[in-house]
Motif scaffolding. Structure first.
Motif, PDB file in Angstrom:
ATOM      1  N   GLY A  39       0.817  -1.197   0.000  1.00  0.00           N
ATOM      2  CA  GLY A  39       0.000   0.000   0.000  1.00  0.00           C
ATOM      3  C   GLY A  39       0.853   1.250   0.000  1.00  0.00           C
ATOM      4  O   GLY A  39       0.553   2.241  -0.652  1.00  0.00           O
ATOM      5  N   GLN A  40       1.961   1.211   0.727  1.00  0.00           N
ATOM      6  CA  GLN A  40       2.853   2.358   0.772  1.00  0.00           C
ATOM      7  C   GLN A  40       3.445   2.649  -0.593  1.00  0.00           C
ATOM      8  O   GLN A  40       3.603   3.782  -0.992  1.00  0.00           O
ATOM      9  CB  GLN A  40       3.976   2.082   1.775  1.00  0.00           C
ATOM     10  CG  GLN A  40       4.810   3.314   2.129  1.00  0.00           C
ATOM     11  CD  GLN A  40       4.063   4.280   3.016  1.00  0.00           C
ATOM     12  OE1 GLN A  40       2.998   3.946   3.536  1.00  0.00           O
ATOM     13  NE2 GLN A  40       4.577   5.471   3.189  1.00  0.00           N
ATOM     14  N   MET A  41       3.738   1.598  -1.345  1.00  0.00           N
ATOM     15  CA  MET A  41       4.299   1.772  -2.671  1.00  0.00           C
ATOM     16  C   MET A  41       3.327   2.522  -3.575  1.00  0.00           C
ATOM     17  O   MET A  41       3.717   3.373  -4.351  1.00  0.00           O
ATOM     18  CB  MET A  41       4.624   0.402  -3.281  1.00  0.00           C
ATOM     19  CG  MET A  41       5.831  -0.280  -2.687  1.00  0.00           C
ATOM     20  SD  MET A  41       6.050  -1.948  -3.313  1.00  0.00           S
ATOM     21  CE  MET A  41       6.266  -1.630  -5.051  1.00  0.00           C
TER      22      MET A  41
ATOM     23  N   GLU B  82       7.804   7.137  -9.419  1.00  0.00           N
ATOM     24  CA  GLU B  82       8.344   6.671 -10.692  1.00  0.00           C
ATOM     25  C   GLU B  82       8.395   7.781 -11.730  1.00  0.00           C
ATOM     26  O   GLU B  82       9.240   7.763 -12.624  1.00  0.00           O
ATOM     27  CB  GLU B  82       7.524   5.487 -11.212  1.00  0.00           C
ATOM     28  CG  GLU B  82       7.788   4.192 -10.461  1.00  0.00           C
ATOM     29  CD  GLU B  82       7.252   2.987 -11.211  1.00  0.00           C
ATOM     30  OE1 GLU B  82       7.417   2.940 -12.441  1.00  0.00           O
ATOM     31  OE2 GLU B  82       6.676   2.110 -10.570  1.00  0.00           O
ATOM     32  N   GLU B  83       7.476   8.741 -11.622  1.00  0.00           N
ATOM     33  CA  GLU B  83       7.454   9.815 -12.622  1.00  0.00           C
ATOM     34  C   GLU B  83       8.688  10.706 -12.536  1.00  0.00           C
ATOM     35  O   GLU B  83       8.964  11.483 -13.446  1.00  0.00           O
ATOM     36  CB  GLU B  83       6.185  10.660 -12.457  1.00  0.00           C
ATOM     37  CG  GLU B  83       6.110  11.480 -11.174  1.00  0.00           C
ATOM     38  CD  GLU B  83       5.616  10.674  -9.987  1.00  0.00           C
ATOM     39  OE1 GLU B  83       5.455  11.268  -8.909  1.00  0.00           O
ATOM     40  OE2 GLU B  83       5.386   9.463 -10.143  1.00  0.00           O
ATOM     41  N   ASP B  84       9.461  10.611 -11.452  1.00  0.00           N
ATOM     42  CA  ASP B  84      10.674  11.414 -11.322  1.00  0.00           C
ATOM     43  C   ASP B  84      11.814  10.875 -12.179  1.00  0.00           C
ATOM     44  O   ASP B  84      12.803  11.579 -12.404  1.00  0.00           O
ATOM     45  CB  ASP B  84      11.154  11.449  -9.864  1.00  0.00           C
ATOM     46  CG  ASP B  84      10.208  12.228  -8.967  1.00  0.00           C
ATOM     47  OD1 ASP B  84       9.459  13.068  -9.500  1.00  0.00           O
ATOM     48  OD2 ASP B  84      10.214  11.997  -7.745  1.00  0.00           O
TER      49      ASP B  84
ATOM     50  N   ILE C 175      16.888  -1.463 -11.730  1.00  0.00           N
ATOM     51  CA  ILE C 175      16.665  -0.759 -10.460  1.00  0.00           C
ATOM     52  C   ILE C 175      15.163  -0.621 -10.245  1.00  0.00           C
ATOM     53  O   ILE C 175      14.434  -0.222 -11.155  1.00  0.00           O
ATOM     54  CB  ILE C 175      17.345   0.626 -10.454  1.00  0.00           C
ATOM     55  CG1 ILE C 175      18.862   0.460 -10.324  1.00  0.00           C
ATOM     56  CG2 ILE C 175      16.817   1.492  -9.316  1.00  0.00           C
ATOM     57  CD1 ILE C 175      19.623   1.750 -10.255  1.00  0.00           C
ATOM     58  N   LYS C 176      14.727  -0.970  -9.049  1.00  0.00           N
ATOM     59  CA  LYS C 176      13.311  -0.861  -8.678  1.00  0.00           C
ATOM     60  C   LYS C 176      13.116   0.364  -7.803  1.00  0.00           C
ATOM     61  O   LYS C 176      13.910   0.616  -6.896  1.00  0.00           O
ATOM     62  CB  LYS C 176      12.868  -2.125  -7.927  1.00  0.00           C
ATOM     63  CG  LYS C 176      11.401  -2.109  -7.513  1.00  0.00           C
ATOM     64  CD  LYS C 176      10.997  -3.394  -6.817  1.00  0.00           C
ATOM     65  CE  LYS C 176      11.564  -3.489  -5.415  1.00  0.00           C
ATOM     66  NZ  LYS C 176      11.062  -4.667  -4.671  1.00  0.00           N
ATOM     67  N   VAL C 177      12.071   1.118  -8.081  1.00  0.00           N
ATOM     68  CA  VAL C 177      11.786   2.313  -7.296  1.00  0.00           C
ATOM     69  C   VAL C 177      10.574   2.057  -6.411  1.00  0.00           C
ATOM     70  O   VAL C 177       9.550   1.541  -6.855  1.00  0.00           O
ATOM     71  CB  VAL C 177      11.544   3.539  -8.211  1.00  0.00           C
ATOM     72  CG1 VAL C 177      10.416   3.287  -9.192  1.00  0.00           C
ATOM     73  CG2 VAL C 177      11.248   4.784  -7.380  1.00  0.00           C
TER      74      VAL C 177
ATOM     75  N   LEU D 292      21.139   1.249 -13.535  1.00  0.00           N
ATOM     76  CA  LEU D 292      21.224   2.699 -13.745  1.00  0.00           C
ATOM     77  C   LEU D 292      19.860   3.347 -13.547  1.00  0.00           C
ATOM     78  O   LEU D 292      18.848   2.848 -14.034  1.00  0.00           O
ATOM     79  CB  LEU D 292      21.730   2.981 -15.165  1.00  0.00           C
ATOM     80  CG  LEU D 292      22.226   4.405 -15.415  1.00  0.00           C
ATOM     81  CD1 LEU D 292      23.638   4.570 -14.860  1.00  0.00           C
ATOM     82  CD2 LEU D 292      22.225   4.724 -16.902  1.00  0.00           C
ATOM     83  N   ALA D 293      19.851   4.455 -12.824  1.00  0.00           N
ATOM     84  CA  ALA D 293      18.652   5.277 -12.670  1.00  0.00           C
ATOM     85  C   ALA D 293      19.002   6.702 -13.086  1.00  0.00           C
ATOM     86  O   ALA D 293      19.968   7.277 -12.583  1.00  0.00           O
ATOM     87  CB  ALA D 293      18.169   5.257 -11.220  1.00  0.00           C
TER      88      ALA D 293
END
Length: 422
Positions: free
Chosen positions: A209-211, A217-219, A226-228, A247-248
């Protein structure tokens, strides 16, 4: 005749009551016997261990393994347990996992068939073998290691997952049923001590739920291996070689309004191969920032600065878990882009999948083509709020984008792309 018939009826009724009474006594005796058998069957087992309440201590000479096996197997209503490391002792060889009930107590959990465990000293998963596979980071004093089974596991196939400090580090599928697996803890050196919580609760549902609520992700314009999760970035690549870089890259480049960003190392992972820097928009996805042309980065593992080269220069101190690294640009006073400070998304579009495929397939030729460099700017780096150093760089057309690289199992960072925005 009637009185005799009545007497016969009474006797039969009395006999039924007596039989029912004896059946009840037999039933109670049988239940008692079953409970006694279960009490013997479900009894915790330990060797070269001392248990005082919920505290487990190694009680051997470090030549042999000590092992504890809980009295009860995992159940659907109680599918998770945790161990908090109070003391790592001499070598920190603490294992947490699941084993069969009659597991040999002179072997670490995970070493023998039908057992699985996460080992704190090397962060490896042992699945019925004395040779482990890297799963997560090493664990130290104060860390909390959890082990549980997923509720959605299929019949005969069980997913066992492990956590560190409340966050999942990995899982494995095994052939077993929950009622055949018992919580187990292994130790193998003097001074090792843990706190056992067999009734711990796993709150994965709350994390999910917090996710959803705090998704950022829009940033990010690009995310590779890499998982955000909100502001948290987690490396999910293989971590086997230098081509396994995660890479992010932020969606927008730094500009005169937002000229600085930071990351906090929340988990250094296996090697702390974490890099913070700036790179051009079409930077190769499997190259650490700083390694290739059009990029500059401060690397946490060795404290070196890499600027368009795979060879770094001594720059600042190494960075560890808990450290905050920052990167920014000191723009000239007269700096502007097309007469304005804001670089809108319409001006700097998100790279398309076609562009990603192109540079991914031609990374050896990245230095060829037209010169993309513009005027000079000063890039600076910080560590825990103090400037580490500065370097003058040529600004590529389109600007320099906040870019973060990670390359070893378990690495996690928390990013603030606008720490100076109030």
């Amino acid at each position: 005749a009637n009185p005799n018939r009545r007497l016969t009826f009474v006797l039969v009724g009395d006999m039924d009551d007596i039989n029912l009474h004896y059946r009840f006594l037999n039933w109670r005796r049988r239940i008692r016997e079953i409970r006694e058998v279960r009490a013997v069957r479900y009894r915790e087992r330990l060797k070269r261990m001392l248990r005082e309440g919920d505290i487990l201590r190694y009680h051997g000479n470090s030549d042999e393994v000590g092992c504890f096996v809980a009295a009860r197997p995992l159940l659907r209503r109680n599918r998770y347990f945790e161990v908090t490391i109070i003391d790592t002792g001499v070598r920190g060889m603490i294992a947490v996992g699941l084993v069969p009930q009659l597991y040999k107590l002179d072997h670490q959990p995970g070493w023998l068939p039908h057992s699985v465990a996460f080992h704190a000293d090397d962060g490896k998963l042992y699945n019925g073998n004395t040779v482990g596979q890297q799963l997560g980071p090493k664990c130290c004093r104060g860390d909390r290691i959890g082990c549980g089974v997923s509720l959605d596991s299929d019949d005969g196939q069980l997913t066992v997952f492990f956590t560190k400090n409340g966050k999942e580090v990995g899982s494995v599928d095994i052939l077993a049923s929950p009622d055949a697996l018992f919580p187990a803890v292994g130790m193998h050196s003097l001074g090792e001590e843990v706190l056992l919580d067999l009734n711990a609760e796993w709150g994965m549902e709350e994390d999910d739920g917090q996710m959803i609520v705090d998704s950022h992700e829009e940033d990010w314009g690009r995310l590779h291996d890499i998982k955000v999760t909100g502001t948290l970035l987690e490396y999910v690549g293989k971590g086997k070689s230098i081509v396994d870089v995660g890479l992010a890259q932020a969606r927008r480049p730094l500009n005169t309004r937002f000229h600085y960003y930071e990351l906090e190392i929340t988990d250094a992972g296996e090697k702390c191969y974490i890099a913070l820097g700036l790179a051009r928009r079409d930077y190769p996805k499997n190259r650490h920032p700083g390694w290739s042309r059009g990029s500059i980065a401060y690397h946490a593992d060795d404290g070196k600065l890499f600027q368009g080269s795979g060879v770094g220069d001594a720059f600042g101190p190494r960075c560890f878990e808990g450290d905050v690294m920052g990167c920014g640009i000191m723009f000239p006073r007269d700096y502007s882009l097309d007469g304005g400070d804001d670089w809108d998304l319409d001006v700097i579009p998100k790279p398309s999948e076609v562009q990603n495929d192109l540079y991914a397939n031609n990374e050896d030729e990245e230095d060829e083509g037209e010169d993309l460099e513009g005027r000079k700017v000063t890039v600076f780096f910080t560590r825990n709020g103090k400037v580490v150093g500065r370097r003058e760089v040529a600004l590529p057309v389109g600007g320099l984008y906040p870019t973060i690289g990670m390359m070893s199992t378990g690495e996690k960072v928390r990013v603030d792309l606008h720490p100076l925005s109030g």
